[in-house]
Design an enzyme around this catalytic site. Structure first.
Site, mmCIF file in Angstrom:
data_model
loop_
_atom_site.group_PDB
_atom_site.id
_atom_site.type_symbol
_atom_site.label_atom_id
_atom_site.label_comp_id
_atom_site.label_asym_id
_atom_site.label_seq_id
_atom_site.Cartn_x
_atom_site.Cartn_y
_atom_site.Cartn_z
ATOM 1 N N GLU A 100 -2.226 -4.345 -6.915
ATOM 2 C CA GLU A 100 -1.078 -4.869 -7.645
ATOM 3 C C GLU A 100 0.153 -4.099 -7.195
ATOM 4 O O GLU A 100 0.042 -2.970 -6.727
ATOM 5 C CB GLU A 100 -1.283 -4.756 -9.161
ATOM 6 C CG GLU A 100 -1.503 -3.350 -9.693
ATOM 7 C CD GLU A 100 -1.572 -3.328 -11.210
ATOM 8 O OE1 GLU A 100 -0.544 -3.618 -11.843
ATOM 9 O OE2 GLU A 100 -2.657 -3.010 -11.734
ATOM 10 N N CYS A 126 -10.399 -19.039 2.098
ATOM 11 C CA CYS A 126 -9.708 -19.836 3.108
ATOM 12 C C CYS A 126 -9.156 -21.154 2.574
ATOM 13 O O CYS A 126 -8.428 -21.849 3.280
ATOM 14 C CB CYS A 126 -10.646 -20.112 4.285
ATOM 15 S SG CYS A 126 -11.143 -18.611 5.179
#
Length: 342
Positions: A100, A126
């Site tokens: 983060e 993907c």
């Protein structure tokens, strides 16, 4: 989930940024020569099995947010869309600067977008970029935003180099090479796309709809970390194509003009020559309709579909009015297919 059918969604533009450092499969094998000799594998196996001749790497200090910002600047310059008009920014990068904050927030800050522009990461291996297009499309159709920006930045250098070092160890076995083979096919790149309300579009590239199917009983066939990825490539191929067939069949009854005869061009997520051959055979696709770049870019994760779309448009492979099929699949397993009128 029901098919997503869009009324007012257009692709205003797509732009990519590619690294200049090229690493060939032969170069990777030269670093692994002692291990390959010891476990009885002849040179040429990476390109021989995958069809990937080379891939690209960013510099080691170039983070996902850095390269995604490059692509975003390219698409903003290309379109002239004011930054304050962007209502939402989504990043789909598998590569991360940090756990983060989100890659999206870093790109948002780099671009100096307006405070009213919401931003977040959307991760689905993907398949993430195609998922983000669908999510952004729903926001546009709902009237929540007029313009949305989707970005993706991938740098596979860290995981590929870490894998090479593991496989160079004297105790590395054939099983380790097999399990980590897919990692050696990864490439790098960055891409950005602006979606907008159809009334604002100058491109005329209309998103018609999409369908999605999941087969999460196979969710542990491919497992990735920053410095390691293991995959059962044969099972990913078998079950991935099986899922693609189910998704194709759903698209054929849910989306207009969804058949090989009525589709002008395929923009697929692509990982190897073998995967494409099996997919074409199973779905009954015309191979010449695919725009392929895996031999020189490798597997570039969620950036693959939009980069391929951008290159196909730039090369003239797709033209105004063509029916284009975006075909994404990702570890999980998840598959989406999206209809676009270019």
């Amino acid at each position: 989930m029901k098919p997503m059918l869009f009324k007012n969604v257009a692709i205003e533009a797509v732009a990519c940024a590619l690294p200049t450092t090229i690493i060939t499969s032969a170069e990777i094998e030269s670093q692994l020569s002692a291990t390959l000799d010891r476990i009885g594998i002849k040179p040429g196996i990476i390109e021989g099995l995958s069809g990937i001749r080379e891939r690209r790497f960013w510099d080691i200090d170039q983070q996902a947010s850095d390269v995604a910002t490059l692509a975003a600047e390219n698409v903003l310059e290309q379109t002239g869309v004011p930054r304050e008009a962007i209502g939402c920014l989504i990043s789909t990068s598998v590569s991360k600067d940090y756990i983060e904050p989100s890659v999206a927030s870093l790109v948002h800050g780099n671009l100096k977008l307006a405070d009213h522009c919401i931003n977040y990461d959307l991760g689905n291996a993907c398949l993430g970029f195609v998922n983000a297009m669908a999510s952004m499309g729903m926001m546009i159709d709902a009237g929540l935003v007029d313009y949305g920006l989707i970005v993706d930045g991938e740098n596979s250098r860290e995981v590929v180099e870490a894998t090479i070092q593991r496989l160079r160890r004297p105790d590395a076995k054939a099983e380790a090479f097999r399990d980590q083979f897919a990692t050696l096919t990864l490439g790098s790149g960055a891409v950005a796309m602006i979606l907008c309300h159809r009334r604002l579009s100058t491109s005329g590239h209309v998103v018609n709809g999409s369908v999605t199917r999941a087969a999460t009983r196979h969710s542990r066939l491919c497992l990735g970390q920053r410095d390691r990825m293991t995959a059962d490539a044969s099972k990913v191929l078998i079950f991935g194509v099986e899922l693609a067939k189910k998704t194709w069949d759903l698209a054929s009854i849910s989306l207009n003009r969804w058949s090989d005869a009525q589709i002008n061009a395929y923009i697929p997520h692509q990982v190897s020559r073998r995967n494409m051959d099996v997919l074409n055979d199973k779905l009954g696709l015309t191979p010449e309709k695919h725009h392929l770049n895996f031999p020189t870019l490798g597997n570039i994760g969620p950036a693959a579909v939009p980069i391929t779309l951008g290159q196909a448009a730039e090369s003239g492979r797709i033209r105004a009015g063509d029916h284009v099929a975006l075909m994404g699949i990702g570890s999980g397993l998840n598959c989406s297919m999206m209809s676009v009128t270019w």
